[in-house]
Design a protein around this motif. Structure first.
Motif, PDB file in Angstrom:
ATOM      1  N   ASN A 125       4.679  -3.701   3.978  1.00 19.58           N
ATOM      2  CA  ASN A 125       3.644  -2.919   4.640  1.00 19.58           C
ATOM      3  C   ASN A 125       4.248  -2.289   5.884  1.00 19.58           C
ATOM      4  O   ASN A 125       4.959  -2.952   6.634  1.00 19.58           O
ATOM      5  CB  ASN A 125       2.445  -3.805   5.022  1.00 19.58           C
ATOM      6  CG  ASN A 125       1.235  -2.978   5.411  1.00 19.58           C
ATOM      7  OD1 ASN A 125       1.145  -1.799   5.061  1.00 19.58           O
ATOM      8  ND2 ASN A 125       0.300  -3.585   6.119  1.00 19.58           N
ATOM      9  N   ARG A 126       4.020  -0.991   6.048  1.00 14.90           N
ATOM     10  CA  ARG A 126       4.549  -0.243   7.190  1.00 14.90           C
ATOM     11  C   ARG A 126       6.059  -0.438   7.359  1.00 14.90           C
ATOM     12  O   ARG A 126       6.556  -0.572   8.470  1.00 14.90           O
ATOM     13  CB  ARG A 126       3.833  -0.643   8.479  1.00 14.90           C
ATOM     14  CG  ARG A 126       2.332  -0.396   8.442  1.00 14.90           C
ATOM     15  CD  ARG A 126       1.737  -0.578   9.808  1.00 14.90           C
ATOM     16  NE  ARG A 126       0.387  -1.075   9.721  1.00 14.90           N
ATOM     17  CZ  ARG A 126      -0.345  -1.428  10.779  1.00 14.90           C
ATOM     18  NH1 ARG A 126       0.178  -1.353  11.987  1.00 14.90           N
ATOM     19  NH2 ARG A 126      -1.560  -1.877  10.619  1.00 14.90           N
ATOM     20  N   GLY A 127       6.765  -0.483   6.237  1.00 12.91           N
ATOM     21  CA  GLY A 127       8.211  -0.559   6.276  1.00 12.91           C
ATOM     22  C   GLY A 127       8.795  -1.937   6.445  1.00 12.91           C
ATOM     23  O   GLY A 127      10.018  -2.096   6.414  1.00 12.91           O
ATOM     24  N   PRO A 178       0.826  -1.210   0.000  1.00 11.65           N
ATOM     25  CA  PRO A 178       0.000   0.000   0.000  1.00 11.65           C
ATOM     26  C   PRO A 178       0.857   1.255   0.000  1.00 11.65           C
ATOM     27  O   PRO A 178       2.073   1.207   0.207  1.00 11.65           O
ATOM     28  CB  PRO A 178      -0.809  -0.131   1.303  1.00 11.65           C
ATOM     29  CG  PRO A 178       0.050  -0.979   2.184  1.00 11.65           C
ATOM     30  CD  PRO A 178       0.739  -1.949   1.277  1.00 11.65           C
ATOM     31  N   ASN A 179       0.219   2.400  -0.227  1.00 13.82           N
ATOM     32  CA  ASN A 179       0.935   3.668  -0.137  1.00 13.82           C
ATOM     33  C   ASN A 179       1.547   3.810   1.253  1.00 13.82           C
ATOM     34  O   ASN A 179       0.907   3.516   2.261  1.00 13.82           O
ATOM     35  CB  ASN A 179      -0.016   4.839  -0.403  1.00 13.82           C
ATOM     36  CG  ASN A 179      -0.519   4.864  -1.829  1.00 13.82           C
ATOM     37  OD1 ASN A 179       0.156   4.402  -2.741  1.00 13.82           O
ATOM     38  ND2 ASN A 179      -1.710   5.412  -2.029  1.00 13.82           N
ATOM     39  N   GLY A 180       2.795   4.274   1.290  1.00 11.53           N
ATOM     40  CA  GLY A 180       3.462   4.428   2.576  1.00 11.53           C
ATOM     41  C   GLY A 180       4.101   3.169   3.100  1.00 11.53           C
ATOM     42  O   GLY A 180       4.499   3.103   4.265  1.00 11.53           O
ATOM     43  N   ALA A 181       4.225   2.134   2.243  1.00  7.95           N
ATOM     44  CA  ALA A 181       4.783   0.869   2.705  1.00  7.95           C
ATOM     45  C   ALA A 181       6.304   0.901   2.814  1.00  7.95           C
ATOM     46  O   ALA A 181       6.901   0.040   3.453  1.00  7.95           O
ATOM     47  CB  ALA A 181       4.363  -0.260   1.763  1.00  7.95           C
ATOM     48  N   GLY A 182       6.947   1.877   2.162  1.00  8.31           N
ATOM     49  CA  GLY A 182       8.398   1.953   2.175  1.00  8.31           C
ATOM     50  C   GLY A 182       9.042   1.461   0.897  1.00  8.31           C
ATOM     51  O   GLY A 182      10.269   1.287   0.839  1.00  8.31           O
ATOM     52  N   ALA A 189       5.820   5.505  13.218  1.00  8.13           N
ATOM     53  CA  ALA A 189       4.992   5.601  12.008  1.00  8.13           C
ATOM     54  C   ALA A 189       5.869   5.438  10.786  1.00  8.13           C
ATOM     55  O   ALA A 189       7.043   5.778  10.774  1.00  8.13           O
ATOM     56  CB  ALA A 189       4.304   6.970  11.972  1.00  8.13           C
ATOM     57  N   ALA A 190       5.290   4.852   9.718  1.00  7.97           N
ATOM     58  CA  ALA A 190       6.071   4.598   8.508  1.00  7.97           C
ATOM     59  C   ALA A 190       5.517   5.374   7.341  1.00  7.97           C
ATOM     60  O   ALA A 190       4.325   5.635   7.259  1.00  7.97           O
ATOM     61  CB  ALA A 190       6.062   3.102   8.187  1.00  7.97           C
ATOM     62  N   VAL A 191       6.406   5.757   6.440  1.00  2.65           N
ATOM     63  CA  VAL A 191       6.009   6.455   5.231  1.00  2.65           C
ATOM     64  C   VAL A 191       6.684   5.808   4.058  1.00  2.65           C
ATOM     65  O   VAL A 191       7.611   5.041   4.204  1.00  2.65           O
ATOM     66  CB  VAL A 191       6.394   7.953   5.293  1.00  2.65           C
ATOM     67  CG1 VAL A 191       5.702   8.638   6.437  1.00  2.65           C
ATOM     68  CG2 VAL A 191       7.897   8.115   5.399  1.00  2.65           C
ATOM     69  N   GLY A 192       6.249   6.157   2.800  1.00  2.68           N
ATOM     70  CA  GLY A 192       6.873   5.635   1.594  1.00  2.68           C
ATOM     71  C   GLY A 192       7.993   6.522   1.127  1.00  2.68           C
ATOM     72  O   GLY A 192       8.210   7.578   1.597  1.00  2.68           O
TER      73      GLY A 192
END
Length: 259
Positions: A204-206, A35-39, A256-259
């Motif tokens: 997902n989430r990095g 997903p968006n922001g998965a890293g 928190a993780a971002v892409g």
């Protein structure tokens, strides 16, 4: 062979990539999904040597991106989802510039073949500002192919392409890998991943949620009738499968993780 061990990337207090470990053999197409922001993009940029990881190790055919940046850039091509091209150069001049930069002799026959393949020859003398979004994408990919690196990183490469352009690109990716090179594609198009990729790498989430063959993914989630269903099962599964040989629980990042 691509080897990533405990890769971590921290932006201030935000953990973008958290303990990623995967091994990708030579000669395969690996689909990187999540997903968006998965890293995903952060991981690709670390592989390309564009950003330095906070911790962990990366080796691309034995090359360390941190300690041997020049050699890495000679062996890796990275095409982002919005490739930075030169507005003042024409299509043909882009390929000439890349050939000069990488010291590729007698590049014109290969360049013309690439332009023909991607239907860009009619735009040979056109400046980038006159190209459509899809044409810009195809030009960036043609430049990457001209370099012919052992590792090709494509971040959302189908953006802006029409159906014929998509088919030409996917066929070329398969041919490129079968010639003994490695391709990693980041994409949200799961049908495409299942069609051309030998391996699936889910994040997902990095963190890694799954890495293995598409066949192993379906075996890991037998109730899933399609790759899309297996994807959602992997994203939502608590005891996520990290690799096709060693099932394990993936620790969720504390930040928190971002892409």
């Amino acid at each position: 062979m691509i080897e990533i061990r405990n890769l971590q990337k921290l932006y201030d207090d935000t953990l973008a990539v958290n303990g990623v470990s995967v091994t990708i053999p030579t000669g395969v197409v690996c689909g990187l999904v999540g997903p968006n922001g998965a890293g995903k993009t952060t991981t690709l940029r670390c592989l390309a040597g564009l950003i330095r990881p906070t911790a962990g190790e990366i080796h691309v055919d034995g090359i360390n991106p941190v300690t041997d940046e020049v050699r890495l850039k000679q062996n890796v091509a990275y095409v982002p989802d919005d490739p930075p091209l030169f507005d003042d150069l024409t299509v043909g001049q882009h390929l000439d510039f890349v050939a000069q930069l990488y010291r590729i002799r007698d590049h014109r026959p290969a360049a013309f073949d690439l332009l023909d393949r991607f239907d860009l020859m009619p735009k040979y003398d056109a400046r980038v500002t006159a190209l459509s979004r899809g044409m810009r994408q195809k030009l960036a990919i043609a430049c990457a192919y001209l370099i012919s690196p052992p590792l090709l990183l494509l971040d959302e490469p189908l953006t802006g392409l029409d159906p014929p352009g998509i088919r030409v690109l996917l066929d070329s990716i398969t041919q490129y890998a079968r010639a003994g090179r490695t391709v990693i594609i980041s994409s949200h198009l799961l049908a495409m991943i299942g069609d051309v990729c030998d391996q699936v790498w889910m994040m997902n989430r990095g963190s890694v949620r799954f890495h293995g063959t598409t066949q192993c993914l379906r075996k890991s989630y037998p109730a899933a009738a399609t790759l899309e269903q297996a994807f959602f099962a992997a994203m939502n599964d608590d005891p996520a499968v990290a690799s096709e040989t060693t099932p394990t629980r993936i620790a969720e990042p504390e930040l928190a993780a971002v892409g």
